[in-house]
Design a protein around this motif. Structure first.
Motif, short mmCIF file in Angstrom:
data_model
loop_
_atom_site.label_atom_id
_atom_site.label_comp_id
_atom_site.label_asym_id
_atom_site.label_seq_id
_atom_site.Cartn_x
_atom_site.Cartn_y
_atom_site.Cartn_z
N ARG A 1 7.78 -10.47 8.05
CA ARG A 1 6.44 -9.93 8.28
C ARG A 1 6.00 -10.03 9.74
N TRP B 1 -2.06 -4.48 9.52
CA TRP B 1 -1.62 -4.41 8.12
C TRP B 1 -1.08 -3.04 7.76
N THR C 1 2.53 -2.50 9.27
CA THR C 1 3.53 -3.07 8.38
C THR C 1 3.92 -2.08 7.29
N TYR C 2 2.92 -1.41 6.72
CA TYR C 2 3.23 -0.45 5.66
C TYR C 2 4.07 0.71 6.18
N TYR D 1 2.28 -2.35 -2.73
CA TYR D 1 1.29 -2.20 -1.66
C TYR D 1 -0.04 -1.81 -2.27
N GLU E 1 -3.83 -1.05 -0.98
CA GLU E 1 -4.68 -0.85 0.19
C GLU E 1 -6.14 -1.08 -0.15
N SER F 1 -8.18 -4.00 4.79
CA SER F 1 -6.94 -4.79 4.77
C SER F 1 -6.04 -4.26 3.67
N TYR G 1 0.29 -7.15 0.11
CA TYR G 1 1.71 -6.87 -0.08
C TYR G 1 2.23 -7.90 -1.07
#
Length: 300
Positions: A67, A116, A119-120, A253, A255, A259, A262
């Motif tokens: 991460r 955040w 990362t996705y 995931y 959303e 934020s 995960y």
């Protein structure tokens, strides 16, 4: 990045050649998983590992999940702690660190993206299978440029920023036509298809686009009709990501407004996978999608 390797992959670790083609996110995940394996083989706790690199237990956990980015010095210190002394093997680890720290294509949009969501994007680009349920909007990977612009304008007013955000969304969609692109399996609530965002003509164009993309061999669309009432995914939209690398766990995931969550614990992933399985079994089958999309388009 697509960086060829000149030697064998780390024992028990990821295939770095295929990971490199998926981007730095999967490289970080694979490297983190291998570091965790080496720590466990050495009988070292996360607390002790954290002390060795002047970090918290939580940071070790984030490193092992891929991460966060890696520092070469930290990885070198951890390898010493785990008694990995072979120079060639250590060099291979450090080479992967450098590749894993390389920025993804979305780096040019970093000023627009919260961490955040960065990362996705990395996970999305690396996924082999994307299964998603959407309640309010058409999934981002399936939006037309005009629809994406209309959605973006709901939360943004600066013209230049709107266009860059739309450009980012269009760039994301390139992965669906890539030779090694993922399989996308999307369930879209009928409410999202009928919701007027940007006007009737725009809505019809979006439905036409869905009809076209539904013909792609790696895309499967299903519709959850309003007439069905409640269904297993009534809690809200979510996305399941699966990776080709067998040592990388599936990820859920979720959303939120400011934020995202995960989830990668087996129990959580299995719960959402079961919800998705029940959902796709209860809504209209893929064979009826084109007929339903055309019907909705004519009724708008």
């Amino acid at each position: 990045m697509n960086v060829a390797r000149n030697h064998e992959p780390l024992a028990g670790g990821p295939n770095a050649e295929s990971s490199a083609s998926s981007g730095p996110t999967v490289l970080r995940m694979g490297l983190g998983a291998e570091l965790r394996r080496r720590r466990e083989l050495a009988g070292i706790t996360r607390e002790v590992a954290g002390d060795a690199i002047r970090a918290s237990t939580a940071k070790i956990s984030r490193l092992e999940l891929g991460r966060v980015s890696f520092k070469e010095r930290d990885v070198a210190d951890l390898l010493t702690l785990y008694k990995v002394t072979d120079e060639a093997e250590r060099a291979e680890f450090l080479d992967l660190v450098r590749k894993a720290n390389a920025p993804g294509w979305w780096h040019r949009y970093a000023d627009l993206l919260p961490n955040w969501f960065e990362t996705y994007l990395g996970l999305e680009q690396a996924a082999a299978v994307i299964r998603t349920y959407e309640l309010q909007f058409i999934p981002g990977l399936l939006q037309t440029r005009e629809y994406a612009r209309a959605v973006t304008q709901l939360a943004c007013t600066r013209a230049e920023e709107i266009e860059r955000r739309v450009e980012l969304r269009m760039r994301r969609q390139d992965l669906l036509s890539a030779p090694d692109g993922p399989t996308l399996w999307a369930v879209i609530d009928e409410a999202a298809l009928r919701r007027s965002i940007g006007g009737t003509e725009l809505a019809r164009e979006q439905l036409t686009h869905l009809l076209e993309v539904n013909e792609q061999p790696n895309v499967s669309l299903q519709i959850a009709p309003l007439s069905y009432g409640g269904h297993p995914a009534a809690g809200g939209p979510f996305t399941l990501l699966r990776f080709a690398q067998p040592d990388l766990p599936d990820i859920v995931y979720l959303e939120q407004l400011t934020s995202a969550l995960y989830l990668d614990k087996r129990a959580d992933v299995e719960h959402y996978a079961l919800v998705m399985d029940r959902l796709v079994a209860q809504v209209e089958p893929p064979a009826r999608t084109a007929e339903l999309l055309d019907k909705i388009r004519k009724e708008l």
